[in-house]
Design an enzyme around this catalytic site. Structure first.
Site, PDB file in Angstrom:
ATOM      1  N   ASN A   9       0.873  -1.177   0.000  1.00 45.91           N
ATOM      2  CA  ASN A   9       0.000   0.000   0.000  1.00 45.91           C
ATOM      3  C   ASN A   9       0.905   1.221   0.000  1.00 45.91           C
ATOM      4  O   ASN A   9       1.486   1.567   1.026  1.00 45.91           O
ATOM      5  CB  ASN A   9      -0.893  -0.018   1.248  1.00 45.91           C
ATOM      6  CG  ASN A   9      -1.721   1.258   1.367  1.00 45.91           C
ATOM      7  OD1 ASN A   9      -1.736   2.082   0.449  1.00 45.91           O
ATOM      8  ND2 ASN A   9      -2.412   1.419   2.491  1.00 45.91           N
ATOM      9  N   TRP A  10       1.019   1.830  -1.164  1.00 48.86           N
ATOM     10  CA  TRP A  10       1.944   2.968  -1.286  1.00 48.86           C
ATOM     11  C   TRP A  10       1.418   4.210  -0.566  1.00 48.86           C
ATOM     12  O   TRP A  10       2.138   5.176  -0.399  1.00 48.86           O
ATOM     13  CB  TRP A  10       2.168   3.307  -2.762  1.00 48.86           C
ATOM     14  CG  TRP A  10       2.986   2.316  -3.521  1.00 48.86           C
ATOM     15  CD1 TRP A  10       3.475   1.102  -3.080  1.00 48.86           C
ATOM     16  CD2 TRP A  10       3.460   2.451  -4.872  1.00 48.86           C
ATOM     17  NE1 TRP A  10       4.192   0.492  -4.066  1.00 48.86           N
ATOM     18  CE2 TRP A  10       4.197   1.292  -5.185  1.00 48.86           C
ATOM     19  CE3 TRP A  10       3.318   3.440  -5.849  1.00 48.86           C
ATOM     20  CZ2 TRP A  10       4.807   1.100  -6.441  1.00 48.86           C
ATOM     21  CZ3 TRP A  10       3.910   3.239  -7.097  1.00 48.86           C
ATOM     22  CH2 TRP A  10       4.652   2.089  -7.378  1.00 48.86           C
ATOM     23  N   HIS A 108      -9.568   1.365   4.757  1.00 48.03           N
ATOM     24  CA  HIS A 108      -8.294   1.531   5.482  1.00 48.03           C
ATOM     25  C   HIS A 108      -8.541   2.457   6.676  1.00 48.03           C
ATOM     26  O   HIS A 108      -9.335   3.397   6.592  1.00 48.03           O
ATOM     27  CB  HIS A 108      -7.232   2.121   4.544  1.00 48.03           C
ATOM     28  CG  HIS A 108      -5.858   2.047   5.146  1.00 48.03           C
ATOM     29  ND1 HIS A 108      -5.423   2.949   6.082  1.00 48.03           N
ATOM     30  CD2 HIS A 108      -4.861   1.146   4.976  1.00 48.03           C
ATOM     31  CE1 HIS A 108      -4.187   2.607   6.458  1.00 48.03           C
ATOM     32  NE2 HIS A 108      -3.828   1.517   5.797  1.00 48.03           N
ATOM     33  N   GLU A 110      -6.930   4.818   7.782  1.00 45.92           N
ATOM     34  CA  GLU A 110      -6.692   6.242   7.503  1.00 45.92           C
ATOM     35  C   GLU A 110      -7.911   6.871   6.843  1.00 45.92           C
ATOM     36  O   GLU A 110      -8.184   8.059   7.033  1.00 45.92           O
ATOM     37  CB  GLU A 110      -5.427   6.385   6.635  1.00 45.92           C
ATOM     38  CG  GLU A 110      -4.173   6.102   7.470  1.00 45.92           C
ATOM     39  CD  GLU A 110      -3.012   5.513   6.696  1.00 45.92           C
ATOM     40  OE1 GLU A 110      -3.021   5.543   5.452  1.00 45.92           O
ATOM     41  OE2 GLU A 110      -2.080   4.987   7.354  1.00 45.92           O
ATOM     42  N   GLU A 179      -5.429  -4.788  10.452  1.00 47.72           N
ATOM     43  CA  GLU A 179      -4.409  -3.765  10.650  1.00 47.72           C
ATOM     44  C   GLU A 179      -4.682  -3.031  11.957  1.00 47.72           C
ATOM     45  O   GLU A 179      -5.481  -2.078  11.979  1.00 47.72           O
ATOM     46  CB  GLU A 179      -4.433  -2.750   9.498  1.00 47.72           C
ATOM     47  CG  GLU A 179      -4.141  -3.344   8.137  1.00 47.72           C
ATOM     48  CD  GLU A 179      -3.527  -2.321   7.193  1.00 47.72           C
ATOM     49  OE1 GLU A 179      -2.503  -2.646   6.597  1.00 47.72           O
ATOM     50  OE2 GLU A 179      -4.056  -1.209   7.086  1.00 47.72           O
ATOM     51  N   GLY A 244       2.866  -1.167   4.235  1.00 44.89           N
ATOM     52  CA  GLY A 244       2.924   0.259   3.927  1.00 44.89           C
ATOM     53  C   GLY A 244       4.348   0.683   3.614  1.00 44.89           C
ATOM     54  O   GLY A 244       4.871   0.443   2.526  1.00 44.89           O
ATOM     55  N   GLY A 245       5.005   1.287   4.593  1.00 47.53           N
ATOM     56  CA  GLY A 245       6.337   1.876   4.397  1.00 47.53           C
ATOM     57  C   GLY A 245       7.324   0.963   3.688  1.00 47.53           C
ATOM     58  O   GLY A 245       8.048   1.409   2.785  1.00 47.53           O
TER      59      GLY A 245
HETATM   60  P1  13P Z   1       2.994   0.418   7.634  1.00 48.57           P
HETATM   61  O1  13P Z   1       3.486  -0.891   7.051  1.00 48.57           O
HETATM   62  O2  13P Z   1       3.754   1.610   7.126  1.00 48.57           O
HETATM   63  O3  13P Z   1       2.880   0.350   9.124  1.00 48.57           O
HETATM   64  O4  13P Z   1       1.512   0.620   7.069  1.00 48.57           O
HETATM   65  C1  13P Z   1       0.623  -0.426   7.173  1.00 48.57           C
HETATM   66  C2  13P Z   1      -0.588  -0.084   6.401  1.00 48.57           C
HETATM   67  O5  13P Z   1      -1.331   0.796   6.761  1.00 48.57           O
HETATM   68  C3  13P Z   1      -0.845  -0.845   5.166  1.00 48.57           C
HETATM   69  O6  13P Z   1      -2.109  -0.588   4.676  1.00 48.57           O
END
Ligand code: 13P
Length: 261
Positions: A9-10, A108, A110, A179, A244-245
């Protein structure tokens, strides 16, 4: 046994130059495993697991051109709950399908947190994706406060229940991503045992809804990286990762893909 699924997930990162560099590194790593820079006559699958990148919507066309015919699947990060029409700024499931997406992240944390997305809206988005032949990656997870209050299972079950309720017999076609919000971008990870415990709860909930629950991939997301991936992925109900990262760096993402093999 189903192949594991590693999805990057960019989020809101990248530009045309950095996207091209990252995707070319991933594609050439996959091609070299399958025995040639061209990826073989069929552009053949090279990884033991499925791998995908969920890129910002504006870069889907660019990414499609770079991953088409390779082992890397294309996904989006959000989809409209509406089919078409006067919804300025929205992107429909049919548009995503038109651009070659096989997957789309919905719900998600966010988006739940910064865009007020409710369980019902997330369920409607999953429904639109399924109707367009796109697999929704439905995210569930508790906040730190909910975690500390011991409400984890109640929260994730409530979030998944809305999607099951709206999508009925199609539910075995979704992917679920657990998550924990407190683990996202924080460097804190759920322990493999903790992740397995929640995944088992989600699996049981899916089993009550469909005889095909074992087909459903349940991904873990939240600071998954090259160092912790193998242990998390060794759990019986952890069928992959939503990364993510670490998905923004080719060597790290490739290490996670290798750990899922
Ligand atoms: P990180 O791997 O940066 O913690 O992010 C996880 C994420 O939200 C993937 O959707």
């Amino acid at each position: 046994m189903k192949k594991k699924l590693i999805a990057g997930n960019w989020k809101m990162n990248g530009n045309t130059a950095s996207n091209a560099a990252l995707l070319q590194a991933l594609v050439s790593a996959s091609a070299s495993l399958s025995g040639g820079a061209s990826g073989g006559a069929s552009g053949g699958a090279s990884w033991a697991c499925r791998a995908a990148v969920c890129v910002p919507a504006v870069y889907l066309a660019q990414a499609r051109a770079l991953v088409q015919g390779t082992a890397l699947e294309l996904g989006a990060q959000d989809v409209s709950a509406h089919a078409a029409g006067a919804y300025t700024g929205e992107v429909s499931a049919e548009m995503l399908q038109d651009l070659g997406c096989r997957l789309v992240i919905v719900g998600h944390s966010e988006r739940r947190q910064y865009h007020g997305e409710t369980d019902a809206l997330v369920a409607a988005k999953a429904q639109k994706a399924l109707a367009a032949g796109i697999t929704p990656i439905v995210c569930v997870g508790e906040t730190l406060a909910e975690h500390e209050a011991g409400a984890t299972e109640d929260v994730v079950k409530r979030q998944l229940a809305a999607v099951i309720h709206t999508n009925g017999h199609c539910i075995s076609e979704i992917v679920v991503a657990y998550e924990p919000v407190w683990a996202i971008g924080t460097g804190k990870t759920a322990s493999p045992e903790m992740a397995q415990q929640v995944h088992a709860v989600l699996r049981a909930q899916l089993r009550a809804a469909t005889p095909n629950a074992d087909r459903v991939h349940i991904l873990y997301g939240g600071s998954m990286n090259a160092a912790n991936a193998a242990q998390l992925l060794s759990q019986p109900d952890v069928d992959g990762g939503l990364v993510g990262g670490a998905s923004l760096k080719a060597p790290d993402f490739l290490s996670i893909i290798a750990a899922a093999g």
